[in-house]
Design a protein around this motif. Structure first.
Motif, PDB file in Angstrom:
ATOM      1  N   GLU A  36       0.826  -1.204   0.000  1.00 56.86           N
ATOM      2  CA  GLU A  36       0.000   0.000   0.000  1.00 56.86           C
ATOM      3  C   GLU A  36       0.868   1.266   0.000  1.00 56.86           C
ATOM      4  N   ALA A  37       1.933   1.265   0.792  1.00 57.94           N
ATOM      5  CA  ALA A  37       2.779   2.452   0.926  1.00 57.94           C
ATOM      6  C   ALA A  37       3.596   2.736  -0.329  1.00 57.94           C
ATOM      7  N   THR A  38       3.946   1.687  -1.065  1.00 60.03           N
ATOM      8  CA  THR A  38       4.813   1.871  -2.238  1.00 60.03           C
ATOM      9  C   THR A  38       4.060   1.872  -3.555  1.00 60.03           C
ATOM     10  N   GLY A  39       2.876   1.260  -3.584  1.00 56.93           N
ATOM     11  CA  GLY A  39       2.127   1.151  -4.832  1.00 56.93           C
ATOM     12  C   GLY A  39       2.695   0.125  -5.794  1.00 56.93           C
ATOM     13  N   LEU A  40       3.612  -0.698  -5.317  1.00 55.91           N
ATOM     14  CA  LEU A  40       4.226  -1.726  -6.168  1.00 55.91           C
ATOM     15  C   LEU A  40       3.325  -2.939  -6.312  1.00 55.91           C
ATOM     16  N   GLU A  41       3.547  -3.690  -7.382  1.00 56.73           N
ATOM     17  CA  GLU A  41       2.933  -5.005  -7.507  1.00 56.73           C
ATOM     18  C   GLU A  41       3.681  -5.950  -6.572  1.00 56.73           C
ATOM     19  N   ALA A  42       3.012  -6.990  -6.133  1.00 60.26           N
ATOM     20  CA  ALA A  42       3.607  -7.912  -5.164  1.00 60.26           C
ATOM     21  C   ALA A  42       4.924  -8.508  -5.655  1.00 60.26           C
ATOM     22  N   SER A  43       4.997  -8.869  -6.925  1.00 62.78           N
ATOM     23  CA  SER A  43       6.226  -9.479  -7.437  1.00 62.78           C
ATOM     24  C   SER A  43       7.390  -8.495  -7.431  1.00 62.78           C
ATOM     25  N   HIS A  44       7.120  -7.224  -7.756  1.00 58.96           N
ATOM     26  CA  HIS A  44       8.180  -6.214  -7.743  1.00 58.96           C
ATOM     27  C   HIS A  44       8.632  -5.914  -6.318  1.00 58.96           C
ATOM     28  N   LEU A  45       7.676  -5.818  -5.396  1.00 55.39           N
ATOM     29  CA  LEU A  45       8.030  -5.603  -3.997  1.00 55.39           C
ATOM     30  C   LEU A  45       8.900  -6.744  -3.495  1.00 55.39           C
ATOM     31  N   SER A  46       8.523  -7.952  -3.843  1.00 52.39           N
ATOM     32  CA  SER A  46       9.279  -9.133  -3.421  1.00 52.39           C
ATOM     33  C   SER A  46      10.724  -9.075  -3.920  1.00 52.39           C
ATOM     34  N   GLN A  47      10.907  -8.661  -5.167  1.00 45.36           N
ATOM     35  CA  GLN A  47      12.264  -8.548  -5.722  1.00 45.36           C
ATOM     36  C   GLN A  47      13.084  -7.509  -4.970  1.00 45.36           C
ATOM     37  N   HIS A  48      12.492  -6.366  -4.684  1.00 47.18           N
ATOM     38  CA  HIS A  48      13.216  -5.320  -3.962  1.00 47.18           C
ATOM     39  C   HIS A  48      13.530  -5.749  -2.532  1.00 47.18           C
ATOM     40  N   LEU A  49      12.574  -6.404  -1.882  1.00 47.00           N
ATOM     41  CA  LEU A  49      12.826  -6.893  -0.524  1.00 47.00           C
ATOM     42  C   LEU A  49      13.943  -7.934  -0.518  1.00 47.00           C
ATOM     43  N   ALA A  50      14.008  -8.759  -1.543  1.00 41.85           N
ATOM     44  CA  ALA A  50      15.081  -9.765  -1.640  1.00 41.85           C
ATOM     45  C   ALA A  50      16.442  -9.084  -1.730  1.00 41.85           C
ATOM     46  N   VAL A  51      16.529  -8.007  -2.503  1.00 42.90           N
ATOM     47  CA  VAL A  51      17.800  -7.271  -2.610  1.00 42.90           C
ATOM     48  C   VAL A  51      18.154  -6.664  -1.253  1.00 42.90           C
TER      49      VAL A  51
END
Length: 125
Positions: free
Chosen positions: A46-61
């Motif tokens: 909600e805070a970032t407006g990202l799609e779940a898959s993109h958020l997941s990639q950034h969190l992994a980094v």
């Protein structure tokens, strides 16, 4: 188990840290996490407006670079900063950017008082 960076020069490890920060959305995620003790994936979405898959990639980094940690509770995953110094780093970066912008603004104001320089005459015109 030792971390893979344990035997690398400190400047390389620092460079990898900054690579982890080198995307605006990762910085945004860290800012959200700096505002509270933790955030769920749904709150981060909600805070970032990202799609779940993109958020997941950034969190992994961010996890790979040891900037955040995750904890599963039931069917939800919560993230928090791995170290409070990450929030300090973001604060220092914000203050530095403020200084840079003030200097740039001062330089622009100083330029406005300069006389106009006419364009050079074109030879053979």
């Amino acid at each position: 188990m030792t971390h893979p960076d344990a035997h690398r020069p400190l400047y390389e490890v620092k460079a990898n840290l900054f690579k982890g920060l080198a995307h605006p959305l990762r910085v945004r995620i860290l800012e959200v996490l700096s505002a509270g003790p933790e955030a769920s994936v749904s709150e981060l979405l909600e805070a970032t407006g990202l799609e779940a898959s993109h958020l997941s990639q950034h969190l992994a980094v961010l996890k790979r670079n040891l900037l955040v940690v995750a904890e599963r509770r039931g069917n939800q995953v919560f993230y928090r900063l791995a170290y409070p110094q990450v929030a300090d780093l973001l604060r220092v970066a914000r203050a530095l950017l403020g200084e840079i912008l003030q200097t740039t603004e001062r330089q622009l104001v100083e330029r406005t008082g300069l006389p106009e320089i006419p364009p050079a005459a074109v030879v053979g015109a």
